[in-house]
Design a protein around this motif. Structure first.
Motif, PDB file in Angstrom:
ATOM      1  N   VAL A 130       0.875  -1.168   0.000  1.00 28.31           N
ATOM      2  CA  VAL A 130       0.000   0.000   0.000  1.00 28.31           C
ATOM      3  C   VAL A 130       0.914   1.220   0.000  1.00 28.31           C
ATOM      4  CG1 VAL A 130      -1.776   1.290   1.243  1.00 28.31           C
ATOM      5  CG2 VAL A 130      -1.731  -1.199   1.397  1.00 28.31           C
ATOM      6  N   LYS A 131       0.699   2.137  -0.927  1.00 27.81           N
ATOM      7  CA  LYS A 131       1.584   3.305  -1.022  1.00 27.81           C
ATOM      8  C   LYS A 131       3.039   2.847  -1.025  1.00 27.81           C
ATOM      9  CE  LYS A 131      -1.685   6.599   0.945  1.00 27.81           C
ATOM     10  NZ  LYS A 131      -1.973   7.575   1.990  1.00 27.81           N
ATOM     11  N   SER A 132       3.863   3.393  -0.093  1.00 31.88           N
ATOM     12  CA  SER A 132       5.286   3.023  -0.100  1.00 31.88           C
ATOM     13  C   SER A 132       5.597   1.955   0.936  1.00 31.88           C
ATOM     14  CB  SER A 132       6.127   4.263   0.188  1.00 31.88           C
ATOM     15  OG  SER A 132       5.992   4.621   1.549  1.00 31.88           O
ATOM     16  N   PHE A 133       4.541   1.362   1.532  1.00 29.80           N
ATOM     17  CA  PHE A 133       4.794   0.397   2.610  1.00 29.80           C
ATOM     18  C   PHE A 133       3.959  -0.876   2.408  1.00 29.80           C
ATOM     19  CE2 PHE A 133       2.002   3.902   3.865  1.00 29.80           C
ATOM     20  CZ  PHE A 133       0.823   3.249   4.145  1.00 29.80           C
ATOM     21  N   GLU A 135       1.036  -3.682   4.081  1.00 26.63           N
ATOM     22  CA  GLU A 135      -0.003  -3.929   5.071  1.00 26.63           C
ATOM     23  C   GLU A 135      -0.036  -5.433   5.316  1.00 26.63           C
ATOM     24  OE1 GLU A 135      -4.372  -2.233   4.830  1.00 26.63           O
ATOM     25  OE2 GLU A 135      -4.256  -4.203   3.904  1.00 26.63           O
ATOM     26  N   LEU A 153       1.276  -2.092   9.683  1.00 28.51           N
ATOM     27  CA  LEU A 153       1.842  -1.389   8.534  1.00 28.51           C
ATOM     28  C   LEU A 153       3.357  -1.392   8.704  1.00 28.51           C
ATOM     29  CD1 LEU A 153      -0.647   1.603   8.092  1.00 28.51           C
ATOM     30  CD2 LEU A 153      -0.820  -0.755   7.279  1.00 28.51           C
ATOM     31  N   SER A 155       7.321  -0.746   7.131  1.00 29.16           N
ATOM     32  CA  SER A 155       8.157  -0.012   6.180  1.00 29.16           C
ATOM     33  C   SER A 155       9.619  -0.255   6.512  1.00 29.16           C
ATOM     34  CB  SER A 155       7.844   1.483   6.271  1.00 29.16           C
ATOM     35  OG  SER A 155       8.787   2.218   5.517  1.00 29.16           O
ATOM     36  N   LYS A 157      11.818   2.193   5.538  1.00 31.69           N
ATOM     37  CA  LYS A 157      12.380   3.522   5.278  1.00 31.69           C
ATOM     38  C   LYS A 157      13.322   3.986   6.386  1.00 31.69           C
ATOM     39  CE  LYS A 157      10.166   5.373   1.495  1.00 31.69           C
ATOM     40  NZ  LYS A 157       8.893   6.090   1.383  1.00 31.69           N
ATOM     41  N   SER A 158      13.270   3.321   7.534  1.00 38.89           N
ATOM     42  CA  SER A 158      14.172   3.701   8.625  1.00 38.89           C
ATOM     43  C   SER A 158      15.541   3.042   8.441  1.00 38.89           C
ATOM     44  CB  SER A 158      13.580   3.268   9.962  1.00 38.89           C
ATOM     45  OG  SER A 158      13.519   1.850  10.025  1.00 38.89           O
ATOM     46  N   PHE A 164       5.134   0.622  11.768  1.00 35.70           N
ATOM     47  CA  PHE A 164       4.952   1.996  12.242  1.00 35.70           C
ATOM     48  C   PHE A 164       3.499   2.293  12.578  1.00 35.70           C
ATOM     49  CE2 PHE A 164       2.888   3.805   8.536  1.00 35.70           C
ATOM     50  CZ  PHE A 164       3.269   2.942   7.513  1.00 35.70           C
TER      51      PHE A 164
ATOM     52  N   ASP B 249       1.267   8.117   5.596  1.00 41.66           N
ATOM     53  CA  ASP B 249       2.629   7.617   5.435  1.00 41.66           C
ATOM     54  C   ASP B 249       3.556   8.580   6.176  1.00 41.66           C
ATOM     55  OD1 ASP B 249       5.139   6.853   4.703  1.00 41.66           O
ATOM     56  OD2 ASP B 249       4.644   6.529   2.584  1.00 41.66           O
ATOM     57  N   PRO B 250       3.972   8.230   7.407  1.00 43.51           N
ATOM     58  CA  PRO B 250       4.736   9.185   8.209  1.00 43.51           C
ATOM     59  C   PRO B 250       6.093   9.500   7.584  1.00 43.51           C
ATOM     60  CG  PRO B 250       4.754   7.027   9.244  1.00 43.51           C
ATOM     61  CD  PRO B 250       3.827   6.947   8.074  1.00 43.51           C
ATOM     62  N   TYR B 251       6.579   8.600   6.731  1.00 43.96           N
ATOM     63  CA  TYR B 251       7.884   8.831   6.106  1.00 43.96           C
ATOM     64  C   TYR B 251       7.771   9.886   5.021  1.00 43.96           C
ATOM     65  CZ  TYR B 251       8.822   4.546   8.597  1.00 43.96           C
ATOM     66  OH  TYR B 251       8.945   3.612   9.587  1.00 43.96           O
ATOM     67  N   ARG B 255       9.466  13.911   5.655  1.00 48.41           N
ATOM     68  CA  ARG B 255      10.617  14.257   4.815  1.00 48.41           C
ATOM     69  C   ARG B 255      10.393  15.612   4.158  1.00 48.41           C
ATOM     70  NH1 ARG B 255      13.429   9.096   4.837  1.00 48.41           N
ATOM     71  NH2 ARG B 255      13.329   9.086   7.069  1.00 48.41           N
TER      72      ARG B 255
END
Lengths: 203, 255
Positions: A130-133, A135, A153, A155, A157-158, A164, B249-251, B255
Motif C-alpha cells: 500500500v503506497k510506499s509500505f 499492510e 503497517l 516499512s 524507510k528507517s 509503524f 505515510d509518516p515517512y 521528509r
C-alpha cells in the motif's frame, strides 16, 4: 562515549559502516517485498507469544513488551508523528525523552491486555503493498472470543523493516494516539516536559 | 422451553413488524445533512453528546462498575460465559433477518446453523458449540442493513445508557428491537430471562474489559474524543469500508 573521537576512529567507523551497508543494509530505494514484511510480523508474533507464555510476572512481561516494541517498531517515527506539529519546536533532548516515555506508555497500555492472549494465537495471513509500505493482515484467535483482525503497517524507510502503525479491528493506533497526545498536550498548555512526565506514569 | 404461538403468526409476525417498522426507518434515518470532515468526524451535536458522555461516566463509576465487579468476582467465569452465550444466541434470529435483508445468503445459512446447533446441542445456547465446530460468530444488525441500502451515517450520537452511536446506527437499534423474532417467539417469563441475560452479559463485558476502559477512557485527557474515534473507526471497519487509502505515510510527511 565521552572520549574525543580521533581521526583513526572516525576512519574505522566510516569503513565499517560502509561495509555494513554493502553487506546488510540495502539502499533505501530497494524496498522490501511483501513476504519480508510478513516475515517481520511473524517474528514479532512469535516473540510476543514467547513472552506471554513465559509465565513471568506482569511487570517482567510488560518490560519484555517494551523491548519488543523497541525492536520491531519504528518508535522514533511513531513518536514524531503523534506529537505532530509540536515535534518541530521540541528540542532534540525533549524528543528523545518523549520517544522513550511514549514507548513505555504504549508497551504498558497494550501489553496489559496480555492475559486475554493466553491460550490464544495470532495467524499471520497475508501482506500487500500500500503506497510506499506494506499492510500485513493477521487474525487473532482468543479464547472465548470471535476471531478479529489486526493489521500491521510495515516499512523499511528507517533502514530496516519495522512496523509503524497497527489497526485492531479498524482502530488505528497512530490516529488514536495522535488525538490522545494532542489532547494531553492541550491540557498541559503545550508544556512538552509536563506531557513527558504524564506519559511516564500512564498506560 | 419456547412457547410457540401458532406457526403461522410466529413466522409472519416479524415480517409484518418489519413492514410497520419501515416508515419509522425512513423517519429516523432522515439524518442530519452533512458529511464527516477530514478527521472523519461529523458531530454537530457535540455539546449535548459531551454532557451525555459525562453523565454515562458518572453512572458507570457509581453503579455499573461496582455491580459488574461484584458480578465478575462472585460468579465464576464459565457461568458468566454461559450467560453471555445464552444472550448472544437469542440475538441470532435477528441477525439472520438482517443477513437476508442484505442478501448475505452464506451468512444467513451460517447463522441459522449456529442457532440450530447452539439451541440444541449447546443446551439452549449456554455453550457455543457451533463456534468450536468452526462456525464462529458473524455479527449483523439493522444499522449495517441501512448502510447496505445506501443510508448515510449521519451525525455522531451519544445515547443515554447505550453509549456511542450514529444517527444511522440509532435507527438500526430501534428497528432491531422491533423486528427481533425472539421477542415474538418467547413469552413471559422466558422473555425476561433473555433480557436479564443481556444485562448480565453487558456487566460481564464491563468487568472483563475493566483494564482497557481504565487506560482508554479513565486515563484519557479527552475520553469523549477517544470514545468517538474508537467507535467510528471500529464501526466503519465492521461495515467493510476500506480506509487503506487514508493511511498516513509518516515517512512522506516528515521528509
Amino acid at each position: 562515549m565521552t572520549r574525543k573521537m580521533t581521526r583513526r576512529d572516525f576512519a574505522a567507523m566510516a569503513a565499517s559502516s560502509l561495509l555494513a551497508m554493502t553487506m546488510l543494509g540495502r539502499p533505501a530505494a530497494a524496498a522490501i517485498s511483501p513476504s519480508d514484511a510478513q516475515g517481520l510480523v511473524q517474528a514479532l508474533v512469535d516473540d510476543i507469544f514467547r513472552v506471554i507464555e513465559s509465565g513471568r510476572s506482569e511487570s517482567a512481561i510488560l518490560k519484555d513488551f517494551d523491548g519488543l516494541f523497541a525492536k520491531y517498531a519504528d518508535v522514533e517515527i511513531i513518536a514524531r508523528q503523534v506529537l505532530g506539529a509540536d515535534s518541530r519546536r521540541a528540542t532534540p533532548a525533549q524528543m528523545r525523552a518523549f520517544t522513550d516515555a511514549f514507548r513505555g506508555y504504549i508497551a504498558r497500555k497494550y501489553g496489559k491486555r496480555f492475559r486475554e492472549f493466553i491460550g490464544g494465537r495470532i495467524d499471520v495471513q497475508s501482506a500487500a503493498k500500500v503506497k510506499s509500505f506494506h499492510e500485513v493482515r493477521t487474525m487473532a484467535h482468543l479464547k472465548g472470543e470471535a476471531p478479529f483482525e489486526v493489521k500491521f503497517l510495515v516499512s523499511d524507510k528507517s533502514g530496516r523493516p519495522r512496523f509503524f502503525n497497527m489497526l485492531i479491528e479498524g482502530v488505528n493506533l497512530m490516529l488514536t494516539e495522535t488525538a490522545e497526545i494532542g489532547a494531553r498536550l492541550d491540557q498541559r498548555r503545550g508544556d512538552i516536559d509536563a506531557l513527558i512526565r504524564d506519559l511516564r506514569t500512564m498506560g | 422451553m419456547q412457547h410457540f404461538h401458532s406457526r403461522f403468526s410466529a413466522t409472519l409476525r416479524p415480517v409484518s413488524r418489519l413492514l410497520i417498522a419501515l416508515p419509522l426507518v425512513a423517519l429516523v434515518a432522515a439524518c442530519t445533512p452533512g458529511t464527516p470532515g477530514p478527521d472523519g468526524v461529523f458531530d454537530p451535536y457535540e455539546q449535548a453528546n459531551r454532557s451525555r458522555h459525562a453523565s454515562s461516566l458518572r453512572v458507570d463509576q457509581a453503579v455499573v462498575k461496582p455491580v459488574s465487579d461484584t458480578y465478575g468476582t462472585v460468579v465464576p467465569r464459565p457461568v458468566r460465559r454461559g450467560v453471555s452465550n445464552f444472550a448472544s444466541n437469542l440475538d441470532l434470529p435477528g441477525i439472520v433477518v438482517n443477513d437476508v435483508l442484505q442478501f448475505k445468503v452464506e451468512n444467513a445459512v451460517h447463522n441459522t446453523w449456529r442457532f440450530a446447533i447452539n439451541s440444541t446441542i449447546g443446551v439452549a445456547g449456554l455453550f457455543d458449540v457451533a463456534g468450536s465446530m468452526g462456525l464462529p460468530e458473524r455479527d449483523n444488525d439493522f444499522g449495517r442493513t441501512l448502510h447496505a441500502w445506501g443510508a448515510p451515517e449521519g451525525a455522531y450520537l451519544v445515547l443515554p445508557v447505550l453509549g456511542p452511536s450514529t444517527e444511522r446506527d440509532f435507527a438500526g437499534k430501534v428497528v432491531d428491537f422491533i423486528i427481533n423474532p425472539t421477542r415474538y417467539l418467547l413469552e413471559s417469563p422466558e422473555s425476561y430471562y433473555g433480557t436479564g441475560a443481556k444485562v448480565l452479559k453487558k456487566l460481564g463485558d464491563r468487568h472483563q474489559y475493566s483494564d482497557v476502559l481504565d487506560s482508554v477512557i479513565y486515563q484519557s485527557a479527552d475520553s469523549y474524543g477517544q470514545a468517538r474515534m474508537l467507535y467510528l473507526q471500529n464501526r466503519r471497519f465492521e461495515l467493510g469500508i476500506d480506509v487503506s487509502d487514508q493511511y498516513i505515510d509518516p515517512y512522506e510527511v516528515s521528509r
